[in-house]
Design a protein around this motif. Structure first.
Motif, PDB file in Angstrom:
ATOM      1  N   TRP A  13      14.213  16.931 -44.025  1.00  0.00           N
ATOM      2  CA  TRP A  13      12.833  17.002 -43.518  1.00  0.00           C
ATOM      3  C   TRP A  13      11.851  16.493 -44.573  1.00  0.00           C
ATOM      4  O   TRP A  13      10.894  15.775 -44.248  1.00  0.00           O
ATOM      5  CB  TRP A  13      12.489  18.442 -43.133  1.00  0.00           C
ATOM      6  N   VAL A  14      12.079  16.847 -45.814  1.00  0.00           N
ATOM      7  CA  VAL A  14      11.183  16.403 -46.883  1.00  0.00           C
ATOM      8  C   VAL A  14      11.234  14.883 -47.015  1.00  0.00           C
ATOM      9  O   VAL A  14      10.195  14.216 -47.155  1.00  0.00           O
ATOM     10  CB  VAL A  14      11.562  17.072 -48.223  1.00  0.00           C
ATOM     11  N   VAL A  72      13.870   7.202 -37.363  1.00  0.00           N
ATOM     12  CA  VAL A  72      14.210   7.693 -36.028  1.00  0.00           C
ATOM     13  C   VAL A  72      15.601   8.314 -36.024  1.00  0.00           C
ATOM     14  O   VAL A  72      15.817   9.387 -35.429  1.00  0.00           O
ATOM     15  CB  VAL A  72      14.116   6.547 -35.004  1.00  0.00           C
ATOM     16  N   LEU A  73      16.551   7.681 -36.691  1.00  0.00           N
ATOM     17  CA  LEU A  73      17.918   8.205 -36.713  1.00  0.00           C
ATOM     18  C   LEU A  73      17.984   9.562 -37.408  1.00  0.00           C
ATOM     19  O   LEU A  73      18.711  10.463 -36.958  1.00  0.00           O
ATOM     20  CB  LEU A  73      18.840   7.211 -37.424  1.00  0.00           C
ATOM     21  N   LYS A  74      17.221   9.735 -38.467  1.00  0.00           N
ATOM     22  CA  LYS A  74      17.206  11.038 -39.149  1.00  0.00           C
ATOM     23  C   LYS A  74      16.525  12.096 -38.280  1.00  0.00           C
ATOM     24  O   LYS A  74      16.960  13.256 -38.243  1.00  0.00           O
ATOM     25  CB  LYS A  74      16.500  10.916 -40.500  1.00  0.00           C
ATOM     26  N   GLY A  89      27.051  17.023 -30.099  1.00  0.00           N
ATOM     27  CA  GLY A  89      26.145  15.904 -30.334  1.00  0.00           C
ATOM     28  C   GLY A  89      26.109  15.493 -31.791  1.00  0.00           C
ATOM     29  O   GLY A  89      25.867  14.339 -32.106  1.00  0.00           O
ATOM     30  N   THR A  90      26.321  16.432 -32.705  1.00  0.00           N
ATOM     31  CA  THR A  90      26.348  16.105 -34.128  1.00  0.00           C
ATOM     32  C   THR A  90      27.764  15.723 -34.520  1.00  0.00           C
ATOM     33  O   THR A  90      28.664  16.550 -34.522  1.00  0.00           O
ATOM     34  CB  THR A  90      25.882  17.303 -34.965  1.00  0.00           C
ATOM     35  N   CYS A 121      16.987  16.933 -34.756  1.00  0.00           N
ATOM     36  CA  CYS A 121      16.636  17.564 -33.478  1.00  0.00           C
ATOM     37  C   CYS A 121      17.859  17.949 -32.654  1.00  0.00           C
ATOM     38  O   CYS A 121      17.712  18.584 -31.603  1.00  0.00           O
ATOM     39  CB  CYS A 121      15.739  16.633 -32.662  1.00  0.00           C
ATOM     40  N   ARG A 122      19.058  17.554 -33.079  1.00  0.00           N
ATOM     41  CA  ARG A 122      20.253  17.922 -32.337  1.00  0.00           C
ATOM     42  C   ARG A 122      20.606  19.387 -32.552  1.00  0.00           C
ATOM     43  O   ARG A 122      20.341  19.953 -33.614  1.00  0.00           O
ATOM     44  CB  ARG A 122      21.446  17.061 -32.767  1.00  0.00           C
TER      45      ARG A 122
END
Length: 541
Positions: A391-392, A360-362, A374-375, A367-368
């Motif tokens: 993503w992989v 979830v954290l990744k 936010g990042t 998605c930020r």
């Protein structure tokens, strides 16, 4: 039963032991397979428990837990994501059963479940905020969920809601099994072929418990917790075999380590403090006085874990409390709890487990919008040059989760423990060929500190570090390997909770000196030590 055994005799009593979602899936799958064939379900489960007990003992004696050195956050996050979704699924299943009572009952159950989720989750948020005094926040964080269950049990009896029929938790007679039978299962009253049929089921159960319990124990001893006392993985697996066999003979579900309850228990035992972190450079003055520069320096307060109260009392106490719920008066109270409140509790546990899950954290990071604040600039994932590899990495985790979750919905659900075990060899042999080493150092991390993993041969692939640089024992092992650990402040520092300390003072020279001294003494004692517990050089991480 399991809490008494593990609180008194376990090598790591912080691990909460009970009935998990995966063992529930295993049990009803065995029921769906064997009962239609005419098999005695309780006797068959007892045979599974006895076979599994012997297998657990073999695993303990053969040092099988040394394989935990290959378990990283990749495997733990995948399994934690699976358990969280199982909790959410069980909550939905509880609510769908209310439809048989009518739409009004279903609507009220859904409303109560969502209210329980929102209030209980808000209690956790308040615990990590700056609202109220510290002791008030701690009380709300620790006791908010049980108080929420009590409140909404009475809430459904207010006004017109009292006329709506709701299913409540089913109960039996005090200190008596749910069905009309004795406590001891006549496991010999089975068909001769059932003895052999139970063997492969016991293999699956043993695989599940080896992974599930050890992962629960690893997460409860994560790098974010500065533990002082060593682990006992091999001995705990031996004890788990005993409780598995006894549970089979008693006809009760097989207990093992609980996620997310085990890490929640360790987190509740953390003693925290506040330290000052500089947030902006000091303003320069014409006189260039260092005193004036320090006075102009801006700080923010950050709460960090100082140490964990490692003891056996809390685990034993929750066992006695659970035993107390089997008494007549408390069974009457338990019977008043609506099943909608139970669904809300499932939603709360699943949501809280997802909130701190690495997958979830990744996903939140990916998605930020990069151009906004936010990042965070110090986000470890920003160190990865090939951002597509994040993503992989997440896709691989979701693949194994999806495979385990999908097979759970079929009659082949009995084989889901094998799917849950597959991320371990995949991480060891496949992922190093896909990712660069520096990418894996950020994306993945050891689940526990080198101090915790010492009894199983250390952490796989860890390089030798200078004395005092590992941060495992003296500095809590937090914040290493990609920054996924929490904030450890050195378990050896005798500081009061909420003490405001400049950064570097609380976990600096004092902790490092203590760590060096302990290592020097250990090295003198261990000259010529056999490599049985350390996998070779005892000074290699």
């Amino acid at each position: 039963m399991a809490s008494f055994v593990f609180s008194l005799f376990a090598g790591q009593p912080l691990t909460i032991v009970g009935v998990t979602g995966p063992i529930t899936v295993f049990s009803y799958t065995v029921y769906d397979i064997m009962v239609p064939t005419g098999s005695n379900f309780f006797a068959f489960m007892a045979l599974i428990g006895l076979w599994a007990m012997v297998m657990h003992w073999i695993l303990a004696i053969s040092n099988s837990c040394n394989g935990l050195r290959y378990v990283t956050r990749f495997s733990c996050d995948t399994f934690g994501f699976y358990v969280a979704l199982i909790y959410l699924q069980k909550g939905v299943q509880v609510l769908t059963r209310q439809l048989a009572l009518g739409q009004t009952s279903l609507y009220l159950s859904i409303m109560v479940a969502l209210l329980v989720l929102m209030v209980a989750y808000a209690c956790g948020i308040i615990g990590g905020s700056s609202l109220f005094q510290r002791y008030v926040r701690k009380f709300i964080e620790d006791y908010g969920t049980p108080l929420t269950i009590i409140f909404f049990t009475g809430f459904v009896h207010i006004g017109h809601m009292r006329s709506v029929h709701l299913d409540t938790l089913p109960t039996s007679k005090a200190f008596f099994p749910t069905t009309d039978r004795g406590w001891f299962v006549d496991f010999w009253r089975v068909r001769p072929r059932d003895v052999g049929i139970a063997f492969p089921f016991a293999i699956i159960l043993t695989i599940l418990f080896w992974f599930d319990h050890n992962v629960s124990s690893l997460i409860a001893q994560g790098t974010e917790f500065p533990l002082r006392k060593p682990a006992g993985f091999h001995w705990d697996i031996f004890l788990l075999g005993i409780t598995t066999g006894v549970a089979g003979l008693l006809g009760i579900p097989f207990p093992n380590g609980l996620i997310p309850q085990a890490p929640f228990h360790t987190n509740a035992l953390c003693v925290t403090k506040q330290r000052r972190i500089p947030v902006a450079p000091a303003k320069t003055t014409d006189s260039s006085s260092s005193v004036e520069e320090e006075a102009d320096q801006e700080y923010k307060l950050e709460r960090v874990v100082d140490h964990v109260v490692e003891q056996r009392v809390s685990n034993l106490a929750q066992g006695f409390l659970t035993l107390g719920t089997m008494s007549g008066p408390l069974l009457i109270v338990v019977h008043l709890i609506p099943q909608g409140v139970l669904a809300g509790l499932f939603f709360t546990m699943g949501t809280q487990a997802l909130a701190g899950n690495g997958i979830v954290l990744k996903l939140l990071y990916l998605c930020r919008e990069r151009s906004l604040s936010g990042t965070v600039a110090t986000e470890p994932l920003k160190q990865i040059k090939r951002q597509s590899m994040i993503w992989v990495f997440v896709a691989m985790e979701l693949f194994f989760f999806g495979a385990a979750f999908a097979i759970t919905q079929t009659i082949a659900a009995i084989g889901f423990p094998i799917i849950l075990l597959m991320p371990i060899p995949w991480r060891v042999w496949v992922m190093p060929r896909v990712f660069r080493k520096e990418e894996l150092d950020v994306l993945d991390a050891p689940t526990a500190s080198p101090f915790t993993m010492e009894s199983v041969g250390g952490i796989h692939g860890a390089e030798e570090a200078p004395l005092g640089a590992d941060g495992g024992h003296g500095a809590g092992g937090a914040g290493d390997a990609g920054g996924f650990g929490g904030g450890g402040a050195g378990a050896g520092n005798d500081v009061e909770a909420d003490e405001k300390t400049d950064v570097g003072v609380a976990s600096g020279a004092g902790s490092e000196g203590r760590d060096l001294r302990l290592r020097g003494e250990k090295k003198e004692r261990s000259a010529g030590q056999s490599p049985g517990s350390g996998g070779g050089d005892p000074w290699k991480l």
